[in-house]
Each structure stands twice: as C-alpha cells, then as structure tokens.
Write an enzyme that holds these catalytic residues in place. Structure first.
Site, short mmCIF file in Angstrom:
data_model
loop_
_atom_site.label_atom_id
_atom_site.label_comp_id
_atom_site.label_asym_id
_atom_site.label_seq_id
_atom_site.Cartn_x
_atom_site.Cartn_y
_atom_site.Cartn_z
N ALA A 29 0.83 -1.21 0.00
CA ALA A 29 0.00 0.00 0.00
C ALA A 29 0.86 1.26 0.00
O ALA A 29 0.52 2.26 -0.62
CB ALA A 29 -0.92 -0.01 1.22
N ASN A 69 -6.44 2.87 10.67
CA ASN A 69 -5.71 1.71 11.19
C ASN A 69 -5.67 1.66 12.71
O ASN A 69 -5.50 0.59 13.29
CB ASN A 69 -4.29 1.67 10.62
CG ASN A 69 -3.56 2.98 10.70
OD1 ASN A 69 -4.11 4.03 10.38
ND2 ASN A 69 -2.33 2.95 11.14
N CYS A 124 4.09 1.57 12.39
CA CYS A 124 4.83 2.40 11.43
C CYS A 124 5.24 3.72 12.05
O CYS A 124 5.88 4.53 11.42
CB CYS A 124 3.96 2.71 10.22
SG CYS A 124 3.32 1.26 9.45
N1 7TS Z 1 -2.28 2.51 5.06
C1 7TS Z 1 -2.85 2.08 6.20
C2 7TS Z 1 -4.20 2.59 6.58
C3 7TS Z 1 -2.18 1.15 6.99
O1 7TS Z 1 -2.78 0.71 8.10
C4 7TS Z 1 -0.92 0.69 6.61
C5 7TS Z 1 -0.13 -0.23 7.49
C6 7TS Z 1 -0.39 1.16 5.40
C7 7TS Z 1 -1.09 2.06 4.66
C8 7TS Z 1 0.93 0.66 4.88
O2 7TS Z 1 0.82 -0.66 4.48
P1 7TS Z 1 2.10 -1.43 3.89
O3 7TS Z 1 1.61 -2.76 3.51
O4 7TS Z 1 2.59 -0.64 2.74
O5 7TS Z 1 3.11 -1.45 4.98
N2 7TS Z 1 -0.41 -0.03 8.86
C9 7TS Z 1 0.25 -0.51 9.92
C10 7TS Z 1 -0.25 -0.38 11.23
O6 7TS Z 1 -1.30 0.14 11.55
N3 7TS Z 1 0.62 -0.97 12.07
O7 7TS Z 1 1.63 -1.45 11.36
C11 7TS Z 1 1.42 -1.19 10.01
#
Ligand code: 7TS
Length: 398
Positions: free
Chosen positions: A72, A155, A328
């Site tokens: 994402a 999140n 994060c």
């Molecule tokens: N957007 C949201 C809403 C998320 O919760 C996260 C990851 C990301 C983007 C990024 O996702 P990735 O797959 O690119 O890493 N959120 C979290 C969290 O809430 N705790 O650890 C990672």
C-alpha cells in the site's frame, strides 16, 4: 505458553490455504509471465484467474485498472507523486487535501511534496469520533485542489469514513479522490466503482495474504504518471517482473476474506465487543469511536495511568501481541498522534492500546486477553505515580 495475536491491523497471518495455492509458483512454475516459452505461458492461467478474482472482489469494472504493486505504501506514493506530475506541474492547481489521521505513508509523501516541490497540503480536521465531516471538506476545497485523500478505515481506531460523500464533493470541485483502503479491504464490503473513487490503495498482508504485494485501483480512463519505468509490464503502468505467487495469493486471500465478511461482521464483531466491554469495566478507560462506525475487529482504548510500553511488555510476557498504535510510527509509544488529532486524552499519563482481531482468534483467547489486560492495568497502576495524581506537568502542551 499461550500465544494470542491481537495485532492484525499491523499484519495478519497468511491463510494456510492461500499459502498452498501460492507454493507451485514459488517452486516449479517459476517462469516470467512475459517470456514467450512454455515456462512463461504456464503462469498465464493463474494470473488471469487471480486478476478476475481481484476485479470482482474489489468491485472494479473491466474498464478500470487494478495494478499490482509491492504494498500500500507504494500505491499511496504513486498516487500522490503521480498527481504532482499530472495535475499540479504545469497546471493551475497546487494543493492536496488529506485527513488529519492518515497513515504516515500519506503524511510523509505529502511532506516531501510540500518541502521539495512546493505543493500546498491542507489538513481536513477529524471530529471527536475520529471521522471527517463532509461539510468541512466543502468549506476547505477550492478550484486549486488537485486531489482529496481520505482513508476508508483508520488503522488505529477502526473508524470508517464517508468515502462516497467525500468523493462526490471532490468531483463537484474538479478534484480527484484517492482512498487508502488498506484497513477496509477484507474487513468490510468495498466496491470501488460504486464508491465513486478515482484511486484506491490496498495491501494483501492486511487480509491474510502474503507480504510484498498490494495494489492500486485506477478508475477507467484516468492518467497516472508511472513511478517505475522499465519493461512494459502491467500495460506499461508499473514496470517490474510480476510477482506471480504474490498475485495468486493476494487474489485468493481477497476471495476468502470477502466470503468471510458475514463471519467478520457477526462472530469477530461479537468477540471484539466482548473484549471491549471487559476493558471498559476498568476504571478511567475510554474507547475511541462509536462501535457501529468502526470496522468489526478494532479497539483503540485510552487507559489512564499506565505507560504504553510497560503495558505492551506485560501483555507480551503473558503471550499477547497488541500495540500502542501503528507499528509504522514509533513515536506512538508515548503519545499517540491519532488520539491527539481527535482530541482524545493521549499523553504520558494515558496509554493508547490498540487491539485488532482476526478470524483466527477464538473466544477463549479473547477471555484470556481480557483477564490479562485488566490484571496488567491494575498491576501497572499500583506502581505508577502518574495514576495516583496525574500531575499537570506530565501532560503535553496541546
Ligand atoms: N495505510 C494504512 C491505513 C495502513 O494501516 C498501513 C499499514 C499502510 C497504509 C501501509 O501498508 P504497507 O503494507 O505498505 O506497509 N499499517 C500498519 C499499522 O497500523 N501498524 O503497522 C502497520
């Protein structure tokens, strides 16, 4: 020792049947889909099937694009930076509006655009429930707005945003709309077409798929300058050899998650509510956001007089994995930006404890976790000077 995983908003366990389906593409069927020989061709049926599952599972039309990315974060960066090239550079638009509680992938990409390229980034406030008011967007948007970026579900709190209405306001003012749907996909029904969004980001590992694969939905006919140039993969939109096993896994994980939505909404919601009710029996505890407006698996509790790190450590010793907020954002260990944004008490004298369930949690795990959280709060308060009198100097300036 018990092991209870309640940090599913950080990442999820891969569903064993998803892993089984991926295995051949990590072992024998390893061809590059772009190769003309039989090794390449051997991947085509699986890729086709996977893309069909993804399009139908996300509510995308065949005329839209669902482009596979690595996560994402990549999808989000692509939209925000692509918008700079397509809508801001050489055009009369110069601003992006984001909600006050976006994931750091949005916040940091926007900070980059602001600092290095002079883009104006405006913050749409969140109300005390942790969501955004459509009227606030109406008051803030202008013909200079290139993009409105609001997450589908948060999140940390699990709060669901009025995406369809916000997208409509963006369009009425000639702006595009991107939603970060990372925490919505697999937890609630998402249909990108009928939500009327232009772009939507997601990540497979949030819904029991593999890590290292995600996607970006791009509505029919929309331009988005590519970030990764190279071979003409994905119709030239995103170069790089396709992650066949990842795509197969993500598609199957989405199919299963969508099949389980009723279960998510009944069984997981019931376990979540049970855990929340138990936590709320602890004095001086509150939970952010109305239950009905949250994804079914998430609790963000504010616990007075307990230090976040100590709580996580205690729970970890009891075999329970939880979080004080997003993994994060390490600064969340002591003050939680989301809680601050929504005006909830978040300072050195309050812990923001995030508990996020999945379909792999059982009722006995939840009962045990409730017991341990209550015991930890009691134990930590007994040794905490802050709970006794919460001196005002401990509170951060607001
Ligand atoms: N957007 C949201 C809403 C998320 O919760 C996260 C990851 C990301 C983007 C990024 O996702 P990735 O797959 O690119 O890493 N959120 C979290 C969290 O809430 N705790 O650890 C990672």
């Amino acid at each position: 020792m018990k092991e209870i995983y309640l940090d599913n908003n950080a990442t999820t366990m891969i569903d064993p049947s998803v892993f089984e389906l991926m295995k051949p593409y990590l072992e024998n069927i390893y061809g590059n889909p772009n190769s003309l020989h039989r090794y390449g061709q051997a991947t085509h049926k699986a890729l086709n099937d996977a893309l069909n599952k993804l399009y139908s599972g996300l509510g995308a039309s065949d005329l839209d694009d669902v482009i596979i990315t690595s996560c994402a974060t990549e999808s989000i960066n692509w939209v925000l930076k692509g918008i700079y090239f397509d809508e801001i550079l050489n055009k009369d638009k110069n601003e992006i509006i984001i909600s006050g509680v976006e994931h750091p992938a949005v916040g940091a990409a926007c900070a980059f655009l602001e600092a290095r390229l002079g883009v104006k980034v405006k913050t749409l406030p969140v109300n005390s429930e942790g969501t955004c008011n459509v009227d606030d967007l109406k008051a803030m948007i202008s013909d200079k707005t290139a993009l409105v970026n609001v997450m589908w579900a948060n999140n940390e709190t699990g709060m669901i945003f009025p995406i369809k209405e916000l997208a409509q306001v963006a369009h009425e003012h000639g702006a595009l709309f991107h939603t970060d749907a990372t925490q919505a996909v697999g937890k609630i029904k998402v249909d990108f077409r009928s939500a009327g969004v232009d772009f939507a980001s997601f990540s497979a590992h949030k819904f029991h798929g593999p890590k290292g694969v995600g996607g970006l939905y791009i509505k029919q006919g929309l331009k988005l300058t590519s970030l990764l140039h190279g071979g003409e993969h994905m119709g030239g939109r995103r170069s790089g050899t396709l992650n066949v096993a990842g795509i197969v896994g993500m598609a199957e994980a989405l199919r299963l998650a969508n099949l389980m939505l009723d279960y998510e909404n009944s069984h997981i919601r019931r376990l979540r509510d049970k855990l929340e009710d138990e936590i709320l029996t602890i004095p001086d505890v509150s939970v952010v956001g109305i239950r009905a407006n949250r994804v079914p698996n998430t609790i963000l509790a504010s616990i007075k007089g307990v230090e976040g790190e100590a709580m996580l450590w205690d729970l970890n010793k009891a075999g329970i994995a939880a979080s004080t907020g997003s993994a994060c954002a390490s600064e969340t260990l002591e003050s939680n930006p989301i809680m601050e944004a929504i005006g909830a008490e978040a300072d050195l004298a309050h812990t923001a404890l995030r508990l996020s369930l999945s379909r792999f949690n059982t009722e006995s795990e939840i009962d045990y976790a409730a017991e341990q959280i209550k015991a930890a709060a009691k134990r930590l308060r007994a040794i905490s000077s802050t709970y006794a009198y919460s001196p005002s100097w401990l509170k951060k300036d607001k």
